[in-house]
Scaffold this motif. Sequence first.
Motif, PDB file in Angstrom:
ATOM      1  N   ARG A   1       0.826  -1.213   0.000  1.00 25.45           N
ATOM      2  CA  ARG A   1       0.000   0.000   0.000  1.00 25.45           C
ATOM      3  C   ARG A   1       0.858   1.259   0.000  1.00 25.45           C
ATOM      4  O   ARG A   1       0.570   2.226  -0.710  1.00 25.45           O
ATOM      5  CB  ARG A   1      -0.921  -0.011   1.211  1.00 25.45           C
ATOM      6  CG  ARG A   1      -2.348  -0.301   0.838  1.00 25.45           C
ATOM      7  CD  ARG A   1      -3.236  -0.154   2.004  1.00 25.45           C
ATOM      8  NE  ARG A   1      -2.733  -0.863   3.181  1.00 25.45           N
ATOM      9  CZ  ARG A   1      -3.516  -1.295   4.154  1.00 25.45           C
ATOM     10  NH1 ARG A   1      -4.796  -1.113   4.065  1.00 25.45           N
ATOM     11  NH2 ARG A   1      -3.013  -1.904   5.197  1.00 25.45           N
TER      12      ARG A   1
ATOM     13  N   ASP B   1       2.409   1.736  -3.385  1.00 23.05           N
ATOM     14  CA  ASP B   1       1.363   2.176  -4.308  1.00 23.05           C
ATOM     15  C   ASP B   1       1.149   3.677  -4.211  1.00 23.05           C
ATOM     16  O   ASP B   1       1.200   4.417  -5.208  1.00 23.05           O
ATOM     17  CB  ASP B   1       0.073   1.419  -3.959  1.00 23.05           C
ATOM     18  CG  ASP B   1      -0.999   1.616  -4.999  1.00 23.05           C
ATOM     19  OD1 ASP B   1      -0.707   2.252  -6.017  1.00 23.05           O
ATOM     20  OD2 ASP B   1      -2.107   1.112  -4.797  1.00 23.05           O
ATOM     21  N   SER B   2       0.958   4.153  -2.974  1.00 22.45           N
ATOM     22  CA  SER B   2       0.721   5.583  -2.795  1.00 22.45           C
ATOM     23  C   SER B   2       1.942   6.394  -3.192  1.00 22.45           C
ATOM     24  O   SER B   2       1.820   7.476  -3.786  1.00 22.45           O
ATOM     25  CB  SER B   2       0.361   5.863  -1.340  1.00 22.45           C
ATOM     26  OG  SER B   2      -0.655   4.987  -0.930  1.00 22.45           O
TER      27      SER B   2
ATOM     28  N   LYS C   1       3.852   2.220  -8.887  1.00 20.61           N
ATOM     29  CA  LYS C   1       2.434   2.270  -8.530  1.00 20.61           C
ATOM     30  C   LYS C   1       1.677   1.034  -9.016  1.00 20.61           C
ATOM     31  O   LYS C   1       0.972   0.388  -8.235  1.00 20.61           O
ATOM     32  CB  LYS C   1       1.813   3.507  -9.177  1.00 20.61           C
ATOM     33  CG  LYS C   1       0.573   3.985  -8.510  1.00 20.61           C
ATOM     34  CD  LYS C   1      -0.274   4.763  -9.430  1.00 20.61           C
ATOM     35  CE  LYS C   1      -1.430   3.918  -9.846  1.00 20.61           C
ATOM     36  NZ  LYS C   1      -2.039   3.226  -8.737  1.00 20.61           N
TER      37      LYS C   1
ATOM     38  N   ALA D   1       3.060  -2.296  -7.251  1.00 16.37           N
ATOM     39  CA  ALA D   1       2.624  -2.446  -5.870  1.00 16.37           C
ATOM     40  C   ALA D   1       1.109  -2.628  -5.785  1.00 16.37           C
ATOM     41  O   ALA D   1       0.622  -3.434  -4.992  1.00 16.37           O
ATOM     42  CB  ALA D   1       3.054  -1.230  -5.055  1.00 16.37           C
TER      43      ALA D   1
END
Lengths: 152, 223
Positions: A70, A73-74, A122, A125
């Motif tokens: 997470r 990703d962010s 991004k 992930a």
Amino acid sequence: MQGMSLIVKNITRVVAGFIILFGAYIVLYGHVTPGGGFAGGVILAGGLALVVLAFGEEFARNVLTHDVARLADSMGALLFLLVAVLGFMGGVFFTNFLPLGDVGALLSAGTIPIANLGIGIKVGAGLFGVFLALAAFRRATSGGSAAHGRLP
Amino acid sequence: MDPILILLLAMLGFMLIGSLIAIETRDLLSSVICVGAVGFGTSLVFLLLGAPDLAITQVVVEILVLVVLVRVVITRRDETHATSRSTLPVGVVLLALGVMAAVVFGALAGGPEEGALRLRPFGDPLMSAEVPAAQLAPAGRPDLAPAGTCSASVGGAFLEQGLAQSEASRGTGAANYVMGVLLDYRAYDTLGEATVIFVAVIGAYAVLRKVGRSRHAGNESDR
């Protein structure tokens, strides 16, 4: 789930690094050769999924956790947005403000490699996190009921 | 006939057969594998049409989706229910197959004369016309136009200007034109795509989460 057999684990030890390296190559050379952030990110996610499938959920819970996915990703999304906002240095949103360099070199095309890197992180992930949620944690949460419900 | 076209038609037939088997088979695992075969056929079609970026992405996404689907299917090995087959769907499918065969026959057998049912060559009207390059300039900036003539399509304009670094037109410097378009000329589109993926991942987390679910279930059982 304890992971797969010794053969699968050993082959994964040999192969997974190369898969992830190939994904990184596809991401970093996206502006020179076919590929790019999305395809390379999916290759990265596939390599990580192979590791998790081979070594079992303990590995996923200790090393490649959901929170790491997470966070990455962010961070990838924020990196892409940062490139977009830094375009104001050159005038408008998404301006390619860095020097373009020589066509075909690794360090060329201005902000495109950085944006590719952001998208690669991004997508990799994000898809890996979805894979964890879909395939790995499904059995962990349902616990004994899934094992009970499984046909021989 | 063009060998590329023969290969394309063979791939299309292969994909059609694969989709039909994926729909009709009783075994869920066979169905998933057939879906994967259709995906790989799609990537080969992309490769034959000269789009290696799309082909790479399609192959890779197909592999990941296949792994997830096979894992889900193997985890819960319930087979689809046997349904009684009525004649209407079969008739519809046969009708669609007949129409498709007629279209393919017309596309292949039609002559070059006007009015014949014939597929145009790939990219014929969009990528082949030559226009003066002055028409390609942005509105109000005729000084940005490249010299001479170039093709009328947007692809032609990108090929003309993509690498150029003159004072008139600033290119992207990316040897891969597709990336130049995706992340420079059309970066807004890519931002939208990234947002879509981000929202989709958040949605998947929200649906598949276990924290809120288990606490809620615990409260239910306490009562």
